[in-house]
Write an enzyme that holds these catalytic residues in place. Sequence first.
Site, PDB file in Angstrom:
ATOM      1  N   GLY A 160       0.822  -1.208   0.000  1.00 27.29           N
ATOM      2  CA  GLY A 160       0.000   0.000   0.000  1.00 27.29           C
ATOM      3  C   GLY A 160       0.849   1.247   0.000  1.00 27.29           C
ATOM      4  O   GLY A 160       2.050   1.192  -0.253  1.00 27.29           O
ATOM      5  N   ASN A 161       0.218   2.376   0.249  1.00 28.62           N
ATOM      6  CA  ASN A 161       0.946   3.647   0.335  1.00 28.62           C
ATOM      7  C   ASN A 161       0.302   4.502   1.414  1.00 28.62           C
ATOM      8  O   ASN A 161      -0.732   4.132   1.975  1.00 28.62           O
ATOM      9  CB  ASN A 161       0.960   4.346  -1.028  1.00 28.62           C
ATOM     10  CG  ASN A 161      -0.440   4.664  -1.511  1.00 28.62           C
ATOM     11  OD1 ASN A 161      -1.111   5.544  -0.980  1.00 28.62           O
ATOM     12  ND2 ASN A 161      -0.899   3.916  -2.500  1.00 28.62           N
TER      13      ASN A 161
END
Length: 230
Positions: A33-34
């Site tokens: 993810g980020n």
Amino acid sequence: AVSGETKHDLLGKRILITGGGTREPLDPVRFIGNRSSGKQAVALAQRAMQRGAEVTLIAAHLEVEPPAGISLVSVSTAADMHSEVKTLAPGFDIVIMAAAVSDYRMDTVSGSKLKKADNGGELHLTLVENPDILKELSSSKSAQQLVVGFAAETATEDELIRIGQEKLARKGCDLLILNQVGWDQGFGTESNTVTVLAAGGDILNTATGSKMSVADTILDCIATSPFHNA
Ligand code: CTP
Ligand code: CA
């Protein structure tokens, strides 16, 4: 930024906004993810609605509540976001791609939890590229549609504009919102600093402040853009 009364310069406009950060599963319990919180997209959705627009938000893992009064479509992966944007975009006047979309996904998602292996302390993952939603949208949009991209960059200030101009040309969008991000800047924070680039690379405006006031500056550029008035 808007002070006092709100203008209704987006009255009747249909605006599609993407926000948050996509997640690419590795296995049933893990993902890549980020750190995008979705705050800037939520601020854009709220201000656009208050300025008279009909807003749909395609949201990936928002860390904040979306505003009441908009349509919400929840997604997780880049592939989910791609299919929702493809389906919905033709019905909108303006599309703002504020989401942080994963550039890659797992080649093969494991159906069971990956086990720690006895292979000398390294794990090698094979990732494959996701479709570029913004680029595809920019090349398939109708002449009346306005497509706005975002670019989050860790480049230094003197490189930032040139990198943004190159990205804008590569993506083919009508406006690019450039923002500097870092360990403690941009992603997840309450404030933001952006530069708005027009197709061709001219600087239209810059803004620093709350994500709500930055949203207003971005919407000012959209509302006064020649595409929008055509
Ligand atoms: N974007 C997209 N689809 C992707 C990746 C990004 O639509 N698969 C959109 C983002 O929503 C954003 C814009 O493209 O509006 C720019 O994203 P960014 O990650 O800055 O651009 P990239 O071309 O992926 O370049 P980089 O190598 O800097 O990640
Ligand atoms: Ca990217």
